[in-house]
Design a protein around this motif. Structure first.
Motif, short mmCIF file in Angstrom:
data_model
loop_
_atom_site.label_atom_id
_atom_site.label_comp_id
_atom_site.label_asym_id
_atom_site.label_seq_id
_atom_site.Cartn_x
_atom_site.Cartn_y
_atom_site.Cartn_z
N LYS A 55 0.72 -1.15 0.06
CA LYS A 55 0.02 -0.12 -0.07
C LYS A 55 0.75 1.22 0.05
CE LYS A 55 -3.49 -2.51 2.74
NZ LYS A 55 -4.01 -2.62 3.84
N GLY A 56 1.97 1.08 0.11
CA GLY A 56 3.15 2.22 -0.07
C GLY A 56 3.29 3.05 1.23
N CYS A 57 3.02 2.53 2.44
CA CYS A 57 2.82 3.42 3.64
C CYS A 57 4.43 3.85 3.91
CB CYS A 57 2.43 2.56 4.79
SG CYS A 57 3.45 1.07 5.18
N GLY A 58 5.41 3.08 3.47
CA GLY A 58 6.83 3.65 3.56
C GLY A 58 7.38 3.33 5.04
N VAL A 59 6.60 2.30 5.77
CA VAL A 59 7.27 1.90 7.03
C VAL A 59 8.65 1.15 6.81
CG1 VAL A 59 7.06 0.31 8.76
CG2 VAL A 59 5.14 1.80 8.12
N CYS A 60 8.70 0.40 5.63
CA CYS A 60 10.12 -0.27 5.24
C CYS A 60 11.10 0.47 5.20
CB CYS A 60 9.64 -1.03 4.17
SG CYS A 60 8.89 -0.56 2.79
N ALA A 61 10.86 1.75 4.22
CA ALA A 61 12.07 2.71 4.09
C ALA A 61 12.52 3.42 5.30
CB ALA A 61 11.61 3.74 3.14
N LYS A 62 11.61 3.54 6.40
CA LYS A 62 12.06 4.19 7.66
C LYS A 62 12.72 2.95 8.67
CE LYS A 62 10.93 8.57 7.86
NZ LYS A 62 9.46 9.25 8.39
N VAL A 63 12.45 1.98 8.56
CA VAL A 63 12.95 1.04 9.62
C VAL A 63 14.23 0.63 8.92
CG1 VAL A 63 10.95 0.41 10.78
CG2 VAL A 63 11.85 -1.07 8.83
N CYS A 64 14.62 0.71 7.51
CA CYS A 64 15.66 -0.07 6.98
C CYS A 64 17.08 0.88 7.70
CB CYS A 64 15.59 0.19 5.50
SG CYS A 64 17.12 -0.61 4.68
N PRO A 65 17.86 -0.14 8.07
CA PRO A 65 19.14 0.51 8.75
C PRO A 65 20.35 0.80 7.59
CG PRO A 65 19.10 -1.72 9.26
CD PRO A 65 17.99 -1.41 8.49
N ALA A 66 20.06 0.04 6.57
CA ALA A 66 21.06 0.36 5.56
C ALA A 66 20.81 1.47 4.48
CB ALA A 66 21.16 -1.07 4.72
N GLY A 67 19.46 1.89 4.34
CA GLY A 67 19.14 2.79 3.56
C GLY A 67 18.70 2.18 2.04
N ALA A 68 18.52 0.96 2.21
CA ALA A 68 18.17 0.21 0.98
C ALA A 68 16.93 0.52 0.20
CB ALA A 68 18.18 -1.11 1.10
N ILE A 69 15.83 1.16 0.91
CA ILE A 69 14.68 0.97 0.42
C ILE A 69 14.30 2.66 0.15
CG2 ILE A 69 12.09 0.81 0.70
CD1 ILE A 69 12.86 -1.61 2.13
#
Lengths: 313, 120
Positions: free
Chosen positions: B76-90
């Motif tokens: 759904k494109g909420c962006g939670v994954c991008a925020k929790v990614c420690p490597a900045g891969a998303i």
């Protein structure tokens, strides 16, 4: 807690599958997914009316891979008790061999307010169940009304911030303490600050013989007025500011799961959300209410510390 | 009902109020998305933080538990994954950037409803 390997967890299909209609960035499906990640036994789930139930079982679709029963707001505790008792009776007659676990879900509306007596009864009768409250601090399914879990000064549609009133006037009740008062084997409080905390606590709750209660604080991006992407960060702030202490009580023994290293004022937590925006208006900052929130948080923390100390004596 | 595709009319709806398990997998919640998470496989360390946090179970993994991508049928494109990614891969990119990309909006070979709606 042993036997928890995230790599192994990815190979299992979780009870809640994709395609549910919860809002983007909602904390509840994250909490439900994490809750079941550590559980190997077959489970039966009962859902009280609320966002989770409404959005995961939009007729004629279901997002559950396990037997799921929807009941009314007020009786998730009673329904899960009945299912557990029926299973026990049929198992006694040899109709079941498996060790089935019973989990009930309720939002804070269905747990703090409407379903409290059914929950209290289930805990008192000592059924072998786990009740999980996903607490987003209001009635989100019907449009952000205040509930018994809504914190003081939060603006909800039935306690709106305006010229006369600064949001909700009352303090929330402490349901985790109410559950503790039932003297049940396991009570825990957690949030989405650290997935392993949710996974281990629910695993422990489910594996505990007898009733267990877990209270999980989950953000609602619509009510809390936060960026949907920030769910983990806001929960971390809630824990770090001691607004939401994460702890567990196993057989009367208190244990703090995480103690914030540095002091974070509760103001930071309030500032991160739009539901407190009326406290931070540029020309009229409500320092009195912010200070009162800090006093409440400090008092709650001291009380918890006392209970932890006296239980370890 | 399971596996028969999206229900088209009321006659397709099974009688009674029993729904079948995991049938919501036929619902393309990816249509809601306005921002798309883009995974940079070179930066990803497969720590699985995104997999643990994703509300929609849309992070796909292989048999070695390595992150392989994102299921855009459900994301759904909420962006939670991008925020929790420690490597900045998303990174989150506007969905409109992808309108010309063929057959990517959906799983499998079908272009999916998003593709049909926007004429991709």
């Amino acid at each position: 807690m042993s036997g928890l390997n995230i790599k192994e967890m990815t190979k299992r299909e979780g009870p809640l599958c994709e395609g549910h209609r919860m809002c983007p960035g909602c904390g509840a499906p994250t909490a439900v997914r994490q809750a079941f990640m550590g559980i190997d036994d077959p489970i039966v789930v009962v859902g009280a009316t609320g966002c989770m139930e409404v959005s995961s079982t939009v007729y004629p679709y279901s997002a559950w891979r396990v037997p799921f029963m929807h009941v009314a707001f007020e009786n998730a505790g009673a329904a899960i008790s009945g299912i557990e008792s029926a299973h026990k009776a049929l198992r006694g007659r040899g109709m079941f061999r498996e060790n089935i676990k019973f989990v009930a879900f309720g939002g804070d509306g269905g747990t703090y307010d409407i379903g409290l007596q059914a929950l209290s009864g289930a805990l008192e009768r000592g059924h072998d169940i786990t009740y999980i409250c996903y607490n987003n601090q209001g009635y989100m399914n019907t449009g952000a009304q205040r509930s018994g879990a809504t914190p003081k000064s939060a603006s909800a549609t039935t306690s709106p911030a305006g010229l006369k009133l600064p949001g909700k006037l009352q303090r929330p009740k402490n349901l985790t303490e109410i559950a503790e008062a039932h003297d049940i084997p396991y009570v825990a409080q957690t949030t989405l600050h650290n997935p392993m905390d949710v996974i281990t606590k629910v695993k422990r709750a489910v594996e505990t013989k007898g009733p267990a209660f877990v209270n999980i604080l989950v953000p609602c991006p619509l009510f809390w007025k936060i960026d949907p992407a920030d769910q983990a960060q806001v929960c971390k702030l809630a824990v770090d500011s001691r607004f939401w202490p994460v702890y567990e009580v196993a057989d009367g023994e208190y244990k703090l799961s995480y103690e914030p290293k540095k002091h974070v004022p509760v103001e930071d937590f309030l500032k991160s959300q739009g539901r407190y925006a009326h406290l931070f208006k540029r020309d009229a900052v409500r320092t009195d209410l912010i200070e009162s929130a800090q006093r409440d948080v400090d008092a709650q923390w001291e009380k918890l510390k006392m209970r932890i100390q006296s239980s370890q004596r | 009902m399971s596996g028969s595709g999206l229900l088209k009319c009321w006659q397709d709806v099974p009688p009674g109020t029993v729904t079948f398990g995991a049938t919501s997998r036929e619902v393309e919640t990816g249509l809601w998305r306005s921002m798309r998470p883009v995974l940079d496989a070179a930066k990803c360390v497969s720590c699985l933080k995104c997999w643990l946090q994703c509300p929609d179970a849309s992070i796909t993994t292989d048999s070695d538990a390595r992150v392989t991508g994102i299921d855009f049928f459900f994301c759904k494109g909420c962006g939670v994954c991008a925020k929790v990614c420690p490597a900045g891969a998303i990174s989150m990119c506007p969905e409109s950037d992808f309108l010309s990309a063929p057959a990517e909006a959906s799983r499998g070979a079908s272009p999916g409803k998003a593709g049909e709606l926007f004429g991709a």
